[in-house]
Design a protein around this motif. Sequence first.
Motif, PDB file in Angstrom:
ATOM      1  N   ALA A   1       0.831  -1.213   0.000  1.00  0.00           N
ATOM      2  CA  ALA A   1       0.000   0.000   0.000  1.00  0.00           C
ATOM      3  C   ALA A   1       0.862   1.259   0.000  1.00  0.00           C
ATOM      4  CB  ALA A   1      -0.924  -0.012   1.209  1.00  0.00           C
ATOM      5  N   GLU A   2       1.926   1.248   0.787  1.00  0.00           N
ATOM      6  CA  GLU A   2       2.823   2.405   0.842  1.00  0.00           C
ATOM      7  C   GLU A   2       3.541   2.611  -0.490  1.00  0.00           C
ATOM      8  OE1 GLU A   2       4.026   2.430   5.585  1.00  0.00           O
ATOM      9  OE2 GLU A   2       5.073   1.086   4.217  1.00  0.00           O
ATOM     10  N   ILE A   3       3.972   1.519  -1.106  1.00  0.00           N
ATOM     11  CA  ILE A   3       4.651   1.605  -2.406  1.00  0.00           C
ATOM     12  C   ILE A   3       3.683   2.151  -3.458  1.00  0.00           C
ATOM     13  CG2 ILE A   3       5.729   0.269  -4.263  1.00  0.00           C
ATOM     14  CD1 ILE A   3       6.759  -1.651  -2.072  1.00  0.00           C
ATOM     15  N   ALA A   4       2.465   1.632  -3.437  1.00  0.00           N
ATOM     16  CA  ALA A   4       1.458   2.068  -4.412  1.00  0.00           C
ATOM     17  C   ALA A   4       1.194   3.562  -4.287  1.00  0.00           C
ATOM     18  CB  ALA A   4       0.166   1.281  -4.216  1.00  0.00           C
ATOM     19  N   THR A   5       1.068   4.040  -3.058  1.00  0.00           N
ATOM     20  CA  THR A   5       0.811   5.469  -2.834  1.00  0.00           C
ATOM     21  C   THR A   5       1.979   6.320  -3.315  1.00  0.00           C
ATOM     22  OG1 THR A   5      -0.589   4.992  -0.923  1.00  0.00           O
ATOM     23  CG2 THR A   5       0.334   7.208  -1.074  1.00  0.00           C
ATOM     24  N   GLU A   6       3.189   5.909  -2.983  1.00  0.00           N
ATOM     25  CA  GLU A   6       4.373   6.703  -3.334  1.00  0.00           C
ATOM     26  C   GLU A   6       4.627   6.742  -4.830  1.00  0.00           C
ATOM     27  OE1 GLU A   6       9.046   6.944  -1.877  1.00  0.00           O
ATOM     28  OE2 GLU A   6       7.465   6.199  -0.535  1.00  0.00           O
TER      29      GLU A   6
END
Length: 209
Positions: free
Chosen positions: A165-170
Amino acid sequence: MATRILIADDQEGIRSAFRLILDAQPDMTVVAEAADGRAAIDTAKAIEPDVVLADIRMPGADGIEVARALAGTGIHVVIVTTFGLDEYVHAALRHGASGFVLKRSGPALLVEAIRAAMNGDMLISPQLTVRLLRERGLPRERPDVVLTEREDEIVAMVAQGKTNAEIATELFLAPGTVKNHIAAVQRKIDARNRVGIAAWAWATGRAEP
């Protein structure tokens, strides 16, 4: 179908906090709680949840005993604890635990660990992963591996302990796209899970432990 979860922890406040986090996920539901390890084992065998979140230190039976008792039942046990001692990690994984997450790692990693267990994968808190890999030795570079620019970016972020989720957002990507990239990297470098990707990234200089 939502992932059915049993929370086993002797602290009521921890159980309540975990329930709030997990029930807020669209694909998860908490179906039971247990305040000690023996109750966790008995309840899990009775209602057959998909995942048991088990504290390492509990009355009656500890988290390692819970993992041992439920091994082979199809129920995934993820250890969630304050104590990241090496002997606990080794014992938990040896007895069939599907993940080992420190409570201080935060809610995102907790959710990711459950999803990893359901996918047949394993997630270990990054702080523990570094120690384990240093003990066992980092994997060697494979000269035939060629990653795309996007895969390189994602590998570096996995090695930093970031969740999908963090990778997708960034990176402004859909979570499913990130998952597909990670699966492609696993195939290319012959890694079983995110821990293997992180180890390979450190060994090849794509990230620093």
